[in-house]
Design a protein around this motif. Sequence first.
Motif, PDB file in Angstrom:
ATOM      1  N   GLN A  95       0.768  -1.280   0.262  1.00 37.22           N
ATOM      2  CA  GLN A  95       0.096   0.709  -0.242  1.00 37.22           C
ATOM      3  C   GLN A  95       0.997   0.599   0.390  1.00 37.22           C
ATOM      4  OE1 GLN A  95      -1.946   1.587   3.304  1.00 37.22           O
ATOM      5  NE2 GLN A  95      -4.539   1.219   1.913  1.00 37.22           N
ATOM      6  N   SER A  96       1.846   1.131   1.028  1.00 42.02           N
ATOM      7  CA  SER A  96       2.679   1.858   0.656  1.00 42.02           C
ATOM      8  C   SER A  96       3.723   2.441  -0.335  1.00 42.02           C
ATOM      9  CB  SER A  96       4.136   1.821   1.838  1.00 42.02           C
ATOM     10  OG  SER A  96       2.965   2.203   3.382  1.00 42.02           O
ATOM     11  N   GLY A  98       2.404   2.685  -3.419  1.00 39.03           N
ATOM     12  CA  GLY A  98       1.316   2.426  -4.536  1.00 39.03           C
ATOM     13  C   GLY A  98       0.149   1.493  -5.131  1.00 39.03           C
ATOM     14  N   GLU A  99       0.811   0.375  -4.755  1.00 38.37           N
ATOM     15  CA  GLU A  99      -0.327  -1.042  -5.592  1.00 38.37           C
ATOM     16  C   GLU A  99      -1.090  -1.436  -4.396  1.00 38.37           C
ATOM     17  OE1 GLU A  99       3.316  -4.382  -4.648  1.00 38.37           O
ATOM     18  OE2 GLU A  99       4.835  -1.895  -5.619  1.00 38.37           O
ATOM     19  N   THR A 104      -4.761  -3.680   5.811  1.00 34.34           N
ATOM     20  CA  THR A 104      -3.237  -3.596   6.889  1.00 34.34           C
ATOM     21  C   THR A 104      -3.884  -2.957   8.501  1.00 34.34           C
ATOM     22  OG1 THR A 104      -3.897  -0.607   6.268  1.00 34.34           O
ATOM     23  CG2 THR A 104      -2.319  -1.901   4.749  1.00 34.34           C
TER      24      THR A 104
ATOM     25  N   ALA B  20       3.815   7.496   2.897  1.00 33.24           N
ATOM     26  CA  ALA B  20       3.045   7.697   2.775  1.00 33.24           C
ATOM     27  C   ALA B  20       2.472   5.812   3.750  1.00 33.24           C
ATOM     28  CB  ALA B  20       2.690   6.301   1.210  1.00 33.24           C
ATOM     29  N   LEU B  21       1.885   6.780   4.711  1.00 35.51           N
ATOM     30  CA  LEU B  21       1.425   6.273   5.410  1.00 35.51           C
ATOM     31  C   LEU B  21       0.066   5.023   5.190  1.00 35.51           C
ATOM     32  CD1 LEU B  21       1.601   7.572   9.368  1.00 35.51           C
ATOM     33  CD2 LEU B  21       2.509   5.525   8.945  1.00 35.51           C
ATOM     34  N   PRO B  22       0.004   3.316   5.307  1.00 33.41           N
ATOM     35  CA  PRO B  22      -1.359   3.066   4.978  1.00 33.41           C
ATOM     36  C   PRO B  22      -2.876   3.703   5.515  1.00 33.41           C
ATOM     37  CG  PRO B  22      -0.103   1.455   6.243  1.00 33.41           C
ATOM     38  CD  PRO B  22      -0.001   3.133   6.191  1.00 33.41           C
ATOM     39  N   ALA B  23      -3.750   3.837   5.329  1.00 32.72           N
ATOM     40  CA  ALA B  23      -5.080   4.824   5.137  1.00 32.72           C
ATOM     41  C   ALA B  23      -5.879   3.404   5.848  1.00 32.72           C
ATOM     42  CB  ALA B  23      -5.427   5.667   4.191  1.00 32.72           C
ATOM     43  N   CYS B 224      -3.696   9.075   0.580  1.00 31.04           N
ATOM     44  CA  CYS B 224      -3.136   7.475   0.911  1.00 31.04           C
ATOM     45  C   CYS B 224      -4.711   6.753  -0.204  1.00 31.04           C
ATOM     46  CB  CYS B 224      -3.436   6.611   1.182  1.00 31.04           C
ATOM     47  SG  CYS B 224      -1.879   5.563   1.473  1.00 31.04           S
ATOM     48  N   GLY B 226      -4.966   6.299  -3.442  1.00 27.87           N
ATOM     49  CA  GLY B 226      -5.317   5.823  -4.788  1.00 27.87           C
ATOM     50  C   GLY B 226      -3.814   4.203  -4.275  1.00 27.87           C
ATOM     51  N   CYS B 227      -3.716   4.030  -2.666  1.00 31.51           N
ATOM     52  CA  CYS B 227      -3.155   2.766  -2.900  1.00 31.51           C
ATOM     53  C   CYS B 227      -3.817   1.337  -2.447  1.00 31.51           C
ATOM     54  CB  CYS B 227      -1.936   3.146  -1.244  1.00 31.51           C
ATOM     55  SG  CYS B 227      -1.591   4.537  -1.129  1.00 31.51           S
TER      56      CYS B 227
END
Lengths: 117, 227
Positions: A95-96, A98-99, A104, B20-23, B224, B226-227
């Motif tokens: 996720q970090s 961008g995939e 999580t 980019a910490l996970p949302a 986030c 788009g993550c």
Amino acid sequence: MQRLLIILIGVPVLIGATWLAHLGQLELRSNRPMLAVTFAHADHTTVSCVVCHHNFIDRTGPGLCFDCHKNDPSVNALIEDQFHDLCRGCHVERQSAGEEAGPTRRCDSCHTADDAP
Amino acid sequence: MPALIAFAGFVLAFTLAAGALPAAGFWWDLLAALGLCSATVVAFLGWDSESPAAQPRLRLHRNLGFVAAGLATGHAFGYLIIDSTVLEYLMPAAPAYMLAGLVAWVVLIGITFTSAPGSRKRYYKGFPTFRRWHRGLFLILVVTAGWHILGTGFSLEAPWQQGLAAAVLCAVPVLAYWHRRRYGTLPLTPGPPHAAKADAGAVLSCLTLVVLSAAYATVKLLVCSGC
């Protein structure tokens, strides 16, 4: 003098109690029933099999994950840390980057009855 | 109050600084932010209470204690409502950092409710005894809350963030001690109450912190998405 006595007796008692609590907690972790958990192989086709099925290459035995990770007393207290590191760690990493990734944070996204293929 | 809000805003922005910490969804991130804001209020009260500027603000100090307790309660019970599996993390076999969070909540509730004027006289023999216990419980609160925040690693993931947060947490009691050494202790009897102002300040702080938490959750969701 009284304060020194309290420290001399209190600190070892506190350390001992913490150690006993730690041992008791390991015992509890080993014996508690597993939470329901879902896993869909269909969602993980981009991941190499041996990332999870390490026993294919390190010859640690055949069978299902939980045959060792839940039933072997030498590792079963670590089950939560090991699976969270493996599953959640990979999801967070993806996720970090961008995939597209699996859950999580939310517990009930994975800890639900397994009806996935 | 502006200093508290600025401090909370800085802490929330700081958790986003590693990238980019996970949302985890709006509500999940909102509840995480409420917990962080609660810890921020506790830390703020820790060093502010010993400064001479706090003298006329004892009522505000007490009210902000209730704000911290309210935010922490919202944080804990909110998670139980949106994700009932979290209950597993309150059982004896839960990871130590989650049990530390539970201890922190119990201590925060205890330290807050036994500090109200009526109950303070019931639970403590005098103001000096109260003050000694209050400081001791505050130290336990800082340690357990810090252990919970750093142990989960949900808000502060990068090692440099964790190291800096640990240093700040260690600095809180040291700063409070330094304030006390430099300026002496607060008077035994509270100063002028400024009741209405103190009550309004606490309510306004609480609302602002909730709005700040919602903004934090929205930013995470957008950054986030788009993550």
